[in-house]
Design a protein around this motif. Structure first.
Motif, PDB file in Angstrom:
ATOM      1  N   LEU F  11      67.106 -19.902  -0.219  1.00 15.90           N
ATOM      2  CA  LEU F  11      68.257 -20.570  -0.930  1.00 15.90           C
ATOM      3  C   LEU F  11      69.391 -20.450  -0.280  1.00 15.90           C
ATOM      4  O   LEU F  11      70.358 -21.383  -0.146  1.00 15.90           O
ATOM      5  CB  LEU F  11      68.241 -19.906  -2.430  1.00 15.90           C
ATOM      6  N   ARG F  12      69.705 -19.225   0.033  1.00 18.60           N
ATOM      7  CA  ARG F  12      71.245 -18.752   0.746  1.00 18.60           C
ATOM      8  C   ARG F  12      71.241 -19.245   1.947  1.00 18.60           C
ATOM      9  O   ARG F  12      72.444 -19.738   2.385  1.00 18.60           O
ATOM     10  CB  ARG F  12      71.138 -16.908   0.834  1.00 18.60           C
ATOM     11  N   THR F  13      70.372 -19.302   2.671  1.00 12.93           N
ATOM     12  CA  THR F  13      70.480 -19.766   4.171  1.00 12.93           C
ATOM     13  C   THR F  13      69.632 -20.882   4.824  1.00 12.93           C
ATOM     14  O   THR F  13      69.938 -21.079   5.962  1.00 12.93           O
ATOM     15  CB  THR F  13      70.317 -18.442   5.345  1.00 12.93           C
ATOM     16  N   GLY F  14      69.034 -21.375   4.025  1.00 15.45           N
ATOM     17  CA  GLY F  14      68.121 -22.533   4.521  1.00 15.45           C
ATOM     18  C   GLY F  14      66.850 -21.823   5.126  1.00 15.45           C
ATOM     19  O   GLY F  14      66.068 -22.683   5.706  1.00 15.45           O
ATOM     20  N   ILE F  15      66.605 -20.502   5.498  1.00 18.93           N
ATOM     21  CA  ILE F  15      65.575 -20.046   6.523  1.00 18.93           C
ATOM     22  C   ILE F  15      64.897 -18.836   5.630  1.00 18.93           C
ATOM     23  O   ILE F  15      65.541 -18.003   5.105  1.00 18.93           O
ATOM     24  CB  ILE F  15      66.198 -19.602   7.934  1.00 18.93           C
ATOM     25  N   ALA F 104      59.257 -20.703  19.446  1.00 12.50           N
ATOM     26  CA  ALA F 104      60.344 -21.689  19.047  1.00 12.50           C
ATOM     27  C   ALA F 104      59.748 -23.080  18.401  1.00 12.50           C
ATOM     28  O   ALA F 104      60.212 -23.523  17.372  1.00 12.50           O
ATOM     29  CB  ALA F 104      61.051 -21.977  20.338  1.00 12.50           C
ATOM     30  N   LYS F 105      58.539 -23.453  19.230  1.00 11.59           N
ATOM     31  CA  LYS F 105      58.181 -24.642  18.914  1.00 11.59           C
ATOM     32  C   LYS F 105      57.455 -24.508  17.129  1.00 11.59           C
ATOM     33  O   LYS F 105      57.574 -25.358  16.070  1.00 11.59           O
ATOM     34  CB  LYS F 105      57.117 -25.058  19.475  1.00 11.59           C
ATOM     35  N   ALA F 110      57.811 -25.431  11.384  1.00 13.92           N
ATOM     36  CA  ALA F 110      57.559 -24.778  10.177  1.00 13.92           C
ATOM     37  C   ALA F 110      58.988 -25.048   9.163  1.00 13.92           C
ATOM     38  O   ALA F 110      58.838 -25.099   8.002  1.00 13.92           O
ATOM     39  CB  ALA F 110      57.232 -23.318  10.153  1.00 13.92           C
ATOM     40  N   LEU F 111      60.116 -25.103   9.797  1.00 15.42           N
ATOM     41  CA  LEU F 111      61.275 -25.403   9.329  1.00 15.42           C
ATOM     42  C   LEU F 111      61.706 -26.690   9.179  1.00 15.42           C
ATOM     43  O   LEU F 111      62.621 -27.200   8.688  1.00 15.42           O
ATOM     44  CB  LEU F 111      62.545 -24.797   9.924  1.00 15.42           C
ATOM     45  N   ALA F 206      65.096 -21.265  17.411  1.00 14.02           N
ATOM     46  CA  ALA F 206      64.478 -22.315  16.612  1.00 14.02           C
ATOM     47  C   ALA F 206      65.201 -22.349  15.433  1.00 14.02           C
ATOM     48  O   ALA F 206      65.680 -23.430  14.747  1.00 14.02           O
ATOM     49  CB  ALA F 206      63.010 -22.043  16.411  1.00 14.02           C
ATOM     50  N   CYS F 207      65.601 -21.251  14.711  1.00 13.44           N
ATOM     51  CA  CYS F 207      66.497 -20.871  13.396  1.00 13.44           C
ATOM     52  C   CYS F 207      67.778 -21.709  13.676  1.00 13.44           C
ATOM     53  O   CYS F 207      68.290 -22.189  12.900  1.00 13.44           O
ATOM     54  CB  CYS F 207      66.607 -19.723  13.027  1.00 13.44           C
ATOM     55  N   HIS F 208      68.614 -21.390  14.950  1.00 13.85           N
ATOM     56  CA  HIS F 208      69.736 -21.858  15.139  1.00 13.85           C
ATOM     57  C   HIS F 208      69.813 -23.385  15.478  1.00 13.85           C
ATOM     58  O   HIS F 208      70.457 -24.167  14.868  1.00 13.85           O
ATOM     59  CB  HIS F 208      70.378 -21.177  16.441  1.00 13.85           C
ATOM     60  N   ALA F 209      68.736 -23.903  16.183  1.00 12.89           N
ATOM     61  CA  ALA F 209      68.484 -25.383  16.327  1.00 12.89           C
ATOM     62  C   ALA F 209      68.335 -25.953  15.010  1.00 12.89           C
ATOM     63  O   ALA F 209      68.842 -27.015  14.665  1.00 12.89           O
ATOM     64  CB  ALA F 209      67.522 -25.581  17.257  1.00 12.89           C
ATOM     65  N   SER F 210      67.577 -25.393  14.074  1.00 13.73           N
ATOM     66  CA  SER F 210      67.076 -26.158  12.969  1.00 13.73           C
ATOM     67  C   SER F 210      68.193 -26.072  11.939  1.00 13.73           C
ATOM     68  O   SER F 210      68.436 -27.084  11.323  1.00 13.73           O
ATOM     69  CB  SER F 210      65.995 -25.068  12.151  1.00 13.73           C
ATOM     70  N   ALA F 211      69.016 -25.081  12.062  1.00 15.47           N
ATOM     71  CA  ALA F 211      70.342 -25.205  11.057  1.00 15.47           C
ATOM     72  C   ALA F 211      71.453 -26.253  11.629  1.00 15.47           C
ATOM     73  O   ALA F 211      71.802 -27.058  11.023  1.00 15.47           O
ATOM     74  CB  ALA F 211      71.355 -23.688  11.443  1.00 15.47           C
ATOM     75  N   ILE F 212      71.276 -26.405  12.976  1.00 16.60           N
ATOM     76  CA  ILE F 212      72.165 -27.757  13.624  1.00 16.60           C
ATOM     77  C   ILE F 212      71.485 -28.920  13.047  1.00 16.60           C
ATOM     78  O   ILE F 212      72.100 -29.700  12.949  1.00 16.60           O
ATOM     79  CB  ILE F 212      72.066 -27.468  15.299  1.00 16.60           C
ATOM     80  N   ASN F 213      70.116 -29.134  13.148  1.00 13.83           N
ATOM     81  CA  ASN F 213      69.541 -30.111  12.951  1.00 13.83           C
ATOM     82  C   ASN F 213      69.570 -30.592  11.544  1.00 13.83           C
ATOM     83  O   ASN F 213      69.035 -31.816  11.334  1.00 13.83           O
ATOM     84  CB  ASN F 213      68.121 -30.266  13.434  1.00 13.83           C
ATOM     85  N   ARG F 214      69.620 -29.724  10.652  1.00 16.21           N
ATOM     86  CA  ARG F 214      69.599 -29.778   9.170  1.00 16.21           C
ATOM     87  C   ARG F 214      70.784 -30.834   8.855  1.00 16.21           C
ATOM     88  O   ARG F 214      71.849 -30.579   9.124  1.00 16.21           O
ATOM     89  CB  ARG F 214      69.635 -28.401   8.304  1.00 16.21           C
ATOM     90  N   LYS F 215      70.233 -31.851   8.172  1.00 12.68           N
ATOM     91  CA  LYS F 215      71.298 -32.802   7.351  1.00 12.68           C
ATOM     92  C   LYS F 215      71.888 -32.199   6.205  1.00 12.68           C
ATOM     93  O   LYS F 215      71.253 -31.364   5.374  1.00 12.68           O
ATOM     94  CB  LYS F 215      70.666 -34.202   7.002  1.00 12.68           C
TER      95      LYS F 215
END
Ligand SMILES: Nc1ncnc2c1ncn2[C@@H]1O[C@H](COP(=O)(O)O)[C@@H](O)[C@H]1O
Ligand SMILES: Nc1ncnc2c1ncn2[C@@H]1O[C@H](COP(=O)(O)O)[C@@H](O)[C@H]1O
Ligand SMILES: Nc1ncnc2c1ncn2[C@@H]1O[C@H](COP(=O)(O)O)[C@@H](O)[C@H]1O
Ligand SMILES: Nc1ncnc2c1ncn2[C@@H]1O[C@H](COP(=O)(O)O)[C@@H](O)[C@H]1O
Ligand SMILES: [Mg+2]
Ligand SMILES: [Mg+2]
Ligand SMILES: [Mg+2]
Ligand SMILES: [Mg+2]
Ligand SMILES: [Mg+2]
Ligand SMILES: [Mg+2]
Ligand SMILES: [Mg+2]
Ligand SMILES: [Mg+2]
Lengths: 215, 215, 215, 215, 215, 215, 215, 215
Positions: F11-15, F104-105, F110-111, F206-215
């Protein structure tokens, strides 16, 4: 003669000679232990793996093995509350850092201190730490054990007024460099009053905390 | 706004925010100092060279400069003996390590502790240390400052029972590596209970010692 | 041809070529040993683990294995007191440093020197060292072996006038960095006249001490 | 009191306390020097730059400044050939290493040893070394000073039988790392019997050599 | 020809070639700047000290100097809110880290991003950070700049869901090792999703943040 | 209680909290996994060797083991294309770096991110990279994984405009220093906008990339 | 697809893609080998332990295993003397460095060069090197392999006029730091014209030497 | 005698003794230069700053100063195309690396080689390199000079078949560590056949290249 135990150390420094088990054979440790047992003196040994412990306990069944702390002990005394200022609190950042925290716990108890612990209180979820504010305020010394979450002691130091001792652990990978990164972070903390011991040295942290807590 | 002083820190941790002067301009420090002086709060700043001190004292003449400690102070209070357990003893290995020992002394005094010192007590002539055995036994905490003679804290630790805080200094050349060698020697000492602070961090050692000495 | 033994080295330098056993196979060492045995020359090999020693002694039963020193020898000669200035004293800080001290002892004896030893004389209990003052004063060279108690050679150097050779060992954990911390402490000692060899290099210390002791 | 000179050191160790000048002020050194001059004792100070020397010599004109060695001395005694085994030979790899070699030379002479020197004998042109074979064979100890040509002590060790002391210097650039590369090369030399001192520590090498050469 | 500017880089990567000023002469920078000014292209240069800036602005008065950021700029364009996802927030741990934070700010603005900042939010007084929770939640990327308080990015990462870029700074002393300790702490953070750039590289952090924020 | 899972982290960080498996026992991981499975929450664990995976899957057969990524997962959700900006592209320099790329994949998938990969695209044969120009241009974030070919991220950064996250791996020998050389090369890249994570930390990238890719 | 072999590399650079075997499974290597064997192209793989070699040769019996060099080869061609300038000479300091020297030898031969070798020519007994002066003068390139005797390449460089390539090896203990000391000594050699490759990289040295020797 | 020039070195190794100017005084260099000028031999000196050059040229006006290369020369000979295989190409990554490239250029020319150069060809814009493919193919040796863009030599090596010598430079900041990062990247390059020299050692690279190019 291989060993020349410093049996007066307890008188001089308040802390008896404790055996560093890592590079001694089971036979060497048994020989040393017997000189303590004969005198009915407190016997403590650190960094003993389970297999070595088994060998030693075959010769000296009165010795106890503390599995999580990887320690041996014998002739532990009851803590005497009139000899100490208060309670030692041990905070531990990650689940993997627990063996070092346990080494600190057993040592501090053996030296006569009441000890309480709170484990898995990493910085990535600070509410887990803040929920312990009461115990933090009550402690007379705090030992903080952390490897991958090397920032924990800084945060703790900023919310308490008792002395804080930080123990970096060798947990981590890559640039954790076997604990060096945690150690350096602790040494550079802007939270003044933090003191640090060697990587994985739960024993040393407990000795320092015990000297602080001794009346 | 460049600075956002933590004026509650003293309440939370017993130690007020102390200004790290090395990379701040005289103008920045004057601005910060004024927020302390207005509140008549204890003002301390570390790592101030004489020239910067002169500039600052032109704007704030009520501030004192401690030359050997390279510190500024204002609103120092009288020590209150009922608030501390006893005396902090500062031992210093070489003449060249004195500025760091003095930073510890001024800080410890500003935080309300009685302090005594003994300087130039290197390991190469141990009688100079043993002549202090009485002061060592009487102290409630000992701070040991050493650069090239990094072995001193180990020896002190072996002959006293109070907590010992070691401060490595950057004095030396070649493989002294700006204090790293002294730091590492202190972290690896076999004398249990030694805790260590950053290289040249007399300030931090005094904060830890003061937290120990506080009743 | 894999090896090209320097059989004249003893003439040139007073010390024969000694075989470094760590990364040689038992077969390679047997081949080399045979060229020494044929010439009835002094044969020494260092860093031989027990299993490798067993293999080698099957082919060359006249070779002796020194378990604690992890060395092989053959054709050792009687020491000739008219060829040396006096006695080499080996002091060893911790029980775990003994294998390195033993490597120094066997090497020094093989090179014709009378040797005496005193083990487990760490800095945390200095009385164990001071009780040896007589032997220290009588020695013509002192070899000090220390890992976690890297301060020992400084203290010894401050109480004797003969040359002191320090051997750091790889014993320790965390920031002992496999002996680097002990090495650095020895190189930076304020006790002048200390000279140092590689980590765990009991062999090299004995060679230097033997050159000093040779008439 | 800033300094607490160890005036008995000469009796205990054969080498008087020598002042490390680098981080002391001219005023501090003058104060220390006067305690030596009053006792008419041998006074030596190392790492004194020309400007500081000038200041000091204004207060103490009887002190001599050795420019190339960057040392001060007073009350030097005549060498007494009946107290030493022989001659100390100082070999120096590059022209830029000469100040360190000179520090060794002045120290060794002040401690009563006859000294001879040969400079600029780098490994890239070995004939310059081999032309000194006679002096090498005659020496009772050899000090080898080298920075960028860190291989020189290994080569010297292979052609002589007396003890060899190696001094790495901080001369070089890039991966010379201020002398660390030379130091490491010397510690790892396969030529057995080489002992090493701190980077740029000509003083320490001379103390060790002098202890060897003393009868 | 000394320089061979990559004038297409902006098309290829969205970021124009930016001049690294540290080791270029004023004359070299003027020559390069003129090729940008002729094309009326965005000109940016980093790591320009005030004196060099003065020289350059004498030849190219249309260039602006950003004192705190030590940067030069020309032909800055108005930010276009339709080209970005949102706001870049820059958090800065200590007053001394501000120059690096300012380098990030000027760069991010020059690349078309709205930027807000909050400085002096160190971990030793976390309330200073928690008071910014709203701005933290609103940001589309956060850049965290920290030297002595290397723990700040971990704490920020634990309370936000946007990408966080951490910039270690070279502020500190002793074991801060010119920023290495902060860098390592950031690389080892358990707060997942933190990415790191070179020590003092405010410019690079802004480029990464800008690429994230670009629609 | 050993573990104190941060179940609100998502909830707090998306991950969500992801379990670091390396230094936990199978029993500890099973205990933790059960708290996730009960809540039917996404369960992920990294750095699980095959043997430990087997043990865990005996107690929790609903958990999947991803052999090449050395990860465990359970309760993976279908990716929701309306929640992300686009595609994450993973480029991998050498065949030996694949396990890190796979970590990473699996994490990125998963995210909730669509992921494409291209492996064995080292710098020594750049045509293998240029053949992927289309995929590079289409990506919304690129993760570049490289050990011995640490130069790859610089080259990629120079030909794309999306954010690039570089992951150094511990593959190599000699001066690759377990990934440090690759890490340093990535931190110093002149291609601006590259951000870096810890050695072998495919998970963090992957966590950093996922935060970037999240709308 | 795990591997993406660069089959054109030989055309572009004169050296085919050679397989780095250390972190690949036998199955991965067999898959790669088959793409070479189908094209009847030169196949080479380095860092293959005997067990892995056995597995691979079961699937591809036409492949040869070079035990001392730990290499696999197939489709070796006859050297063509009209394509090279002359002979490559490989000198090796210690017996323990031979595997690296053999990797250089097999690689150089596979690339079409006549090779001669001389092993165990350490600096501690230089006559063993000088006896090879004729071969040294005749060589068109010299590869010098050394670990504990890192000084050897400097000495060789001082007595020949052809290009010299130095290969540090990881042989040694203590401060040999797995080859770093040898590497640094080679990089700092005063003998101009020495070039260096990675620790234990006999393969790379042979590639460089072969490019030099190619007409 | 301070210097002992190796005037035969040119005969032995093809390269005369070249003077390392950094730590020599102008007076020392003039004295050395005169021994070369008397013999009308090629005189070269490196690492001479402009001020020292001025002093020297007052005594020896026939000496030329190469400002960008920081070198002195005298008695340069005309290159003789019949003595070399072809052309040496020098590629340089960043504008700031040019002084090192120029040191290589002047040295290579003084040793009789035709030289061509291409500067500012960094990896972040590879088209700047690919535009030089013709010169790359034509060269008989390539020297690649790079600091912050340490990846350049790997890329060059992948597109040429002649020997490549890489020179890391000390340009950069933060984790560039004064050239160590560039050096390590070059040593670990997967592009086989790259050889490396010391940081900033343009001189050494030219010597190696010249030995390769000599017929
Ligand atoms: N010499 C010092 N060493 C370490 N920390 C210090 C020192 N002096 C002051 N500090 C701490 O540094 C912080 C000030 O950092 P800043 O916000 O940059 O002024 C305060 O939290 C002080 O407690
Ligand atoms: N433990 C040791 N440490 C350092 N050098 C040694 C050791 N044992 C033998 N040596 C030396 O190593 C050399 C032998 O190396 P090698 O040719 O590889 O057998 C000889 O010159 C010995 O003097
Ligand atoms: N402060 C900085 N830190 C890192 N890279 C920079 C910085 N400023 C400019 N650059 C990059 O450095 C390169 C310029 O190098 P040069 O050719 O030496 O001017 C350009 O590619 C810039 O993108
Ligand atoms: N491979 C990994 N690398 C870095 N951090 C990780 C990894 N796997 C899990 N984590 C994080 O590590 C923390 C778990 O630490 P612990 O409490 O010891 O299990 C969680 O916050 C995870 O987000
Ligand atoms: Mg946890
Ligand atoms: Mg003193
Ligand atoms: Mg003991
Ligand atoms: Mg010379
Ligand atoms: Mg602050
Ligand atoms: Mg590949
Ligand atoms: Mg040998
Ligand atoms: Mg450029």
């Amino acid at each position: 003669k291989d060993a020349c135990i410093d049996h007066h150390r307890s008188l001089r420094t308040g802390i008896p000679e404790v055996i560093y088990g890592e590079s001694k054979s089971a036979a060497q440790i048994v020989a040393i232990a017997k000189t303590f047992l004969q005198q009915q003196a407190l016997f403590l040994a650190t960094r003993i793996d389970p297999e070595k412990a088994n060998h030693i306990r075959k010769s000296c069944p009165e010795i106890t093995y503390h599995t999580r702390a990887r320690m041996l002990s014998c002739n532990l005394q009851e803590p005497d509350p009139t000899r100490v200022h208060g309670n030692i609190l041990i905070l531990c950042a990650g689940t993997s850092d627990i063996p070092v925290a346990e080494e600190a716990k057993i040592t501090a108890q053996a030296l006569g201190n009441p000890v309480s612990t709170h484990y898995d209180a990493g910085v990535a979820g600070l509410h887990r730490l803040f929920s312990q504010q009461e115990a933090i305020t009550a402690a007379s010394v705090i030992i903080v054990v952390a490897g991958m979450e090397g920032a924990l002691p800084s945060v703790v130091s900023g919310i308490c007024s008792c002395p804080v001792v930080a123990v970096p652990t060798s947990i981590g990978y890559g640039t954790s460099f076997g604990g060096i990164t945690a150690l350096l972070g602790m040494l550079n903390s802007c939270a003044p009053g933090l003191a640090v011991v060697n990587i994985d040295n739960g024993f040393g942290a407990a000795c320092h905390a015990s000297a602080i807590n001794r009346k």
